[in-house]
Write an enzyme that holds these catalytic residues in place. Structure first.
Site, short mmCIF file in Angstrom:
data_model
loop_
_atom_site.label_atom_id
_atom_site.label_comp_id
_atom_site.label_asym_id
_atom_site.label_seq_id
_atom_site.Cartn_x
_atom_site.Cartn_y
_atom_site.Cartn_z
N ASN A 9 0.87 -1.18 0.00
CA ASN A 9 0.00 0.00 0.00
C ASN A 9 0.91 1.23 0.00
OD1 ASN A 9 -1.80 2.03 0.55
ND2 ASN A 9 -2.38 1.29 2.58
N LYS A 11 0.07 4.28 -0.25
CA LYS A 11 -0.57 5.44 0.41
C LYS A 11 -0.37 6.71 -0.45
CE LYS A 11 -0.09 3.04 4.75
NZ LYS A 11 0.07 3.09 6.20
N HIS A 94 -9.26 0.88 5.29
CA HIS A 94 -7.97 1.09 5.94
C HIS A 94 -8.16 2.02 7.15
CE1 HIS A 94 -3.88 2.33 6.73
NE2 HIS A 94 -3.50 1.24 6.09
N GLU A 96 -6.55 4.44 8.20
CA GLU A 96 -6.37 5.87 7.91
C GLU A 96 -7.64 6.45 7.29
OE1 GLU A 96 -2.71 5.34 5.76
OE2 GLU A 96 -1.77 4.73 7.63
N GLU A 166 -5.12 -5.20 10.76
CA GLU A 166 -4.06 -4.22 10.95
C GLU A 166 -4.27 -3.49 12.27
OE1 GLU A 166 -2.18 -2.96 6.99
OE2 GLU A 166 -3.98 -1.77 7.24
N GLY A 172 2.86 1.95 10.83
CA GLY A 172 3.79 3.06 10.65
C GLY A 172 4.53 3.43 11.92
N SER A 212 3.79 -2.50 10.25
CA SER A 212 5.25 -2.57 10.44
C SER A 212 5.85 -3.91 10.06
CB SER A 212 5.63 -2.17 11.87
OG SER A 212 5.24 -0.84 12.12
N GLY A 234 5.12 1.16 4.72
CA GLY A 234 6.44 1.77 4.56
C GLY A 234 7.44 0.94 3.76
P1 PGA Z 1 3.16 0.00 7.68
O1 PGA Z 1 1.68 0.22 7.09
O2 PGA Z 1 3.70 -1.26 7.05
O3 PGA Z 1 3.92 1.22 7.27
O4 PGA Z 1 3.02 -0.13 9.16
C1 PGA Z 1 0.80 -0.85 6.93
C2 PGA Z 1 -0.50 -0.36 6.34
O5 PGA Z 1 -0.96 0.72 6.71
O6 PGA Z 1 -1.12 -1.05 5.49
#
Ligand code: PGA
Length: 249
Positions: A9, A11, A94, A96, A166, A172, A212, A234
């Site tokens: 992803n 983002k 998601h 976010e 998640e 993140g 992460s 990330g």
């Molecule tokens: P991250 O994000 O690997 O940066 O923790 C995961 C995600 O939001 O799908």
């Protein structure tokens, strides 16, 4: 056999030329695992990414969409628009989107319906915040996120749904759920599905872990029996790291 999937992803990262460079890097790396691979660029780069990757086994997917067919929804994108540029899979729910854009379970249920009505595959995300984990309420929260957005569906619909657990506190932050915490939650999710739809459906749905995931922890997380892959943020922005995760299967 459930599908193993690793989805990146991206983002709100990467303009057009950065997207092209990342794709160029991704194409150079050999995939040695059996996992399905997907990447989710931002809307403006979807078509270019689709065209660049259509002869590879990396699928280009979308990060979000609106539930309406079309109309006066300034700034939004519909399922049929995604399909018209080759996109067959969409990430929905998601954290976010839930946190910053107030997406509710009710709205997500409509988005899931719209995606399925357009014969799209859905990667449906959910997960608890830190307070829920600390107070021991994480299973209740996750159970209701799944029930509220998905349990109006019939069993057949789950052929087109991938789940992504998640934990919000792990996204993140560099802090990942331990492989045991991920496994416990994934087993709970599968049981929740089995209680409603039976074991056959529950055993056939891929459940990804996100939060992460990095090259140095992917293998241990993916080794858990109910973890069928990862949704990667990330680390998906670097081709070498992303493929190290893909090839961890
Ligand atoms: P991250 O994000 O690997 O940066 O923790 C995961 C995600 O939001 O799908």
């Amino acid at each position: 056999m459930r599908k193993q999937i690793v989805a990146g992803n991206w983002k709100m990262n990467n303009d057009l030329s950065q997207t092209e460079s990342l794709i160029y890097e991704l194409k150079k790396i050999e995939k040695t695992s059996t996992a399905e691979v997907m990447v989710a660029p931002t809307f403006t780069n979807l078509y270019k990414a689709f065209e660049s990757l259509k002869d590879t086994d990396i699928e280009v997917i979308a990060q979000n969409m609106h539930f309406a067919v079309n109309g006066a929804y300034t700034g939004e994108i519909s399922a049929s628009m995604l399909k018209s540029v080759g996109i067959q899979t969409v990430i929905l729910g998601h954290s976010e989107r839930r946190e910053y854009f107030n997406e509710t379970d009710e709205m997500l249920a409509k988005k899931v319906d719209a995606a399925l009505a357009n014969s799209m595959r859905v990667i449906f995300c959910f997960g608890e915040v830190l307070e829920d984990r600390k107070s021991g309420n994480h299973e209740n929260v996750v159970g209701s996120q799944i029930k509220n957005a998905l349990f109006h569906l019939d069993a057949d619909a789950f052929k087109h749904i991938v789940l992504a657990y998640e934990p919000v506190w792990a996204i993140g932050t560099g802090e990942t759920a331990s492989p045991e915490q991920a496994q416990d939650m994934h087993a709970f999710i599968r049981k929740t599905l089995a209680d409603k739809y039976g074991n056959e459906v529950a055993d056939s749905v891929s459940i990804l872990y996100g939060g992460s995931v990095k090259p140095n922890n992917a293998q241990e997380i993916f080794s858990k029996p109910d973890v069928d892959g990862g949704l990667i943020g990330g680390a998906a922005l670097n081709a070498t790291d992303f493929f190290a995760i893909v090839n961890a299967f």
